[in-house]
Motif scaffolding. Structure first.
Motif, PDB file in Angstrom:
ATOM      1  N   GLY A 158       0.832  -1.194   0.000  1.00  0.00           N
ATOM      2  CA  GLY A 158       0.000   0.000   0.000  1.00  0.00           C
ATOM      3  C   GLY A 158       0.861   1.237   0.000  1.00  0.00           C
ATOM      4  N   LEU A 159       0.252   2.358  -0.395  1.00  0.00           N
ATOM      5  CA  LEU A 159       0.961   3.627  -0.538  1.00  0.00           C
ATOM      6  C   LEU A 159       0.309   4.687   0.337  1.00  0.00           C
ATOM      7  N   VAL A 160       1.141   5.511   0.982  1.00  0.00           N
ATOM      8  CA  VAL A 160       0.634   6.635   1.766  1.00  0.00           C
ATOM      9  C   VAL A 160       1.296   7.908   1.258  1.00  0.00           C
ATOM     10  N   TYR A 161       0.471   8.847   0.805  1.00  0.00           N
ATOM     11  CA  TYR A 161       0.939  10.127   0.282  1.00  0.00           C
ATOM     12  C   TYR A 161       0.738  11.197   1.353  1.00  0.00           C
ATOM     13  N   VAL A 162       1.830  11.836   1.777  1.00  0.00           N
ATOM     14  CA  VAL A 162       1.774  12.834   2.839  1.00  0.00           C
ATOM     15  C   VAL A 162       2.014  14.213   2.210  1.00  0.00           C
ATOM     16  N   SER A 163       0.915  14.939   1.943  1.00  0.00           N
ATOM     17  CA  SER A 163       0.994  16.187   1.162  1.00  0.00           C
ATOM     18  C   SER A 163       1.955  15.971   0.006  1.00  0.00           C
ATOM     19  N   ALA A 164       1.620  15.003  -0.823  1.00  0.00           N
ATOM     20  CA  ALA A 164       2.573  14.497  -1.805  1.00  0.00           C
ATOM     21  C   ALA A 164       1.998  14.488  -3.210  1.00  0.00           C
ATOM     22  N   LEU A 165       2.900  14.481  -4.168  1.00  0.00           N
ATOM     23  CA  LEU A 165       2.572  14.439  -5.589  1.00  0.00           C
ATOM     24  C   LEU A 165       2.272  13.011  -6.039  1.00  0.00           C
ATOM     25  N   SER A 166       1.377  12.890  -7.029  1.00  0.00           N
ATOM     26  CA  SER A 166       1.017  11.544  -7.502  1.00  0.00           C
ATOM     27  C   SER A 166       0.732  11.567  -8.999  1.00  0.00           C
ATOM     28  N   GLU A 199      -2.944  23.729   5.461  1.00  0.00           N
ATOM     29  CA  GLU A 199      -2.253  25.026   5.441  1.00  0.00           C
ATOM     30  C   GLU A 199      -0.949  24.931   4.645  1.00  0.00           C
ATOM     31  N   ASP A 200      -0.884  23.956   3.756  1.00  0.00           N
ATOM     32  CA  ASP A 200       0.305  23.760   2.925  1.00  0.00           C
ATOM     33  C   ASP A 200       0.488  24.951   1.988  1.00  0.00           C
ATOM     34  N   LYS A 201       1.665  25.573   2.015  1.00  0.00           N
ATOM     35  CA  LYS A 201       1.953  26.701   1.137  1.00  0.00           C
ATOM     36  C   LYS A 201       2.777  26.295  -0.085  1.00  0.00           C
ATOM     37  N   ALA A 202       3.223  25.046  -0.134  1.00  0.00           N
ATOM     38  CA  ALA A 202       3.972  24.572  -1.292  1.00  0.00           C
ATOM     39  C   ALA A 202       3.035  24.137  -2.412  1.00  0.00           C
ATOM     40  N   PHE A 203       1.829  23.682  -2.038  1.00  0.00           N
ATOM     41  CA  PHE A 203       0.832  23.236  -2.997  1.00  0.00           C
ATOM     42  C   PHE A 203      -0.482  23.964  -2.750  1.00  0.00           C
ATOM     43  N   ALA A 223      -1.964  21.863   9.091  1.00  0.00           N
ATOM     44  CA  ALA A 223      -0.507  21.786   9.184  1.00  0.00           C
ATOM     45  C   ALA A 223       0.118  22.451   7.975  1.00  0.00           C
ATOM     46  N   SER A 224       1.410  22.746   8.077  1.00  0.00           N
ATOM     47  CA  SER A 224       2.183  23.291   6.966  1.00  0.00           C
ATOM     48  C   SER A 224       2.649  22.164   6.049  1.00  0.00           C
ATOM     49  N   HIS A 225       3.441  22.533   5.058  1.00  0.00           N
ATOM     50  CA  HIS A 225       4.013  21.517   4.170  1.00  0.00           C
ATOM     51  C   HIS A 225       4.897  20.544   4.948  1.00  0.00           C
ATOM     52  N   ALA A 226       5.394  20.984   6.095  1.00  0.00           N
ATOM     53  CA  ALA A 226       6.233  20.127   6.935  1.00  0.00           C
ATOM     54  C   ALA A 226       5.401  19.202   7.812  1.00  0.00           C
TER      55      ALA A 226
END
Length: 264
Positions: free
Chosen positions: A116-124, A210-214, A235-238
């Motif tokens: 399985g895959l887990v994307y954490v504020s991540a690109l896909s 609250e991600d500012k990168a995306f 949360a932030s991008h971090a």
């Protein structure tokens, strides 16, 4: 009743009683078990140390956790680094990626040990797509500013690092992350993927609202595209660093769900 018949019945009863605990133990042992291996993949401008909170949380729950150190020199190099770690796993594995690490796990996740895959504020991205294409049609994020050097490697502008990457950390934490950031070869964002593991493997997504990168709409769009089970958190991008409990809970859910699916 003769002594012989009594003896036979007593022996049969004793045998039946003795088999009950064994059967119960076998039933317990046959119950679905969660996947026990987790591999964590960091994104651009960071390294694996940001996963420390998630690592501590998951190992305390009994998981075997390994962290990939991406060179960030190309998609192929990062995928190769991830596959080397997957090769070391002793069984089914949950593969987790943050940010750019989502692109990496999308390609590397076709590895046979990935359950399985887990994307954490991540690109896909999809197969045949580039990472850069994921941004098309979404609003730019003015707080996330890159400084691309003449050799093609990019840093986050130091003066905007906390605002753009980690506004929910302390000043000292943000300063350390800023001064230890790992640049990425920007050409990696233009590399087309050959595989999209999310097409064949179940996916989960942790979205930092609250991600500012995306753009938030971009994160939600990607999660919907891959049919991910979504958890949103302020949360932030971090987020991989600042919300280790939420991230760990999602990984734990993925591990139990894939373990159940494998048993059925």
């Amino acid at each position: 009743m003769s002594i012989t018949n009594k003896t036979i019945l007593a022996a049969a009863a004793a045998s039946l009683i003795a088999t009950v605990p064994v059967a119960q133990a076998q039933e317990r042992n046959a119950s679905p078990q969660p996947v026990r291996n987790v591999v964590l993949v960091h994104g651009a401008f960071a390294d694996g140390s940001g996963w420390r909170g998630v690592y501590d949380n998951l190992t305390a729950r009994g998981y075997n956790v390994t962290i990939v150190q991406n060179p960030l020199t190309s998609l192929a190099d990062d995928v190769a680094a991830t596959r080397r770690v997957l090769d070391l796993q002793t069984g089914p594995t949950i593969l987790v990626g943050h940010s750019w690490g989502g692109t990496v796990i999308t390609e590397a996740g076709v590895h046979p040990k990935v359950a399985g895959l887990v994307y954490v504020s991540a690109l896909s991205p999809d197969a045949g797509e580039t990472t850069a294409q994921q941004y098309e049609g979404f609003a730019p994020t003015p707080d996330f500013v890159l400084d691309v050097r003449p050799d093609g490697f990019g840093f986050i502008d130091p003066s905007r690092f906390k605002a753009g990457f980690a506004h929910d950390t302390t000043d000292n934490e943000a300063a350390f992350m800023r001064d230890s950031q790992v640049p990425i070869n920007m050409s990696a964002f233009g590399t087309k993927l050959e595989n999209a593991a999310w097409r064949n493997k179940p996916s989960w997504s942790v979205i930092a609202t609250e991600d500012k990168a995306f753009d938030l709409a971009m994160l939600r769009h990607m999660a919907k595209k891959i049919s991910a089970t979504v958890t949103e958190v302020s949360a932030s991008h971090a987020v991989f660093m600042t919300q280790p409990e939420v991230v760990s809970d999602t990984i734990d859910e993925a591990a139990h769900t894939t373990g159940l699916a494998a048993a059925n």
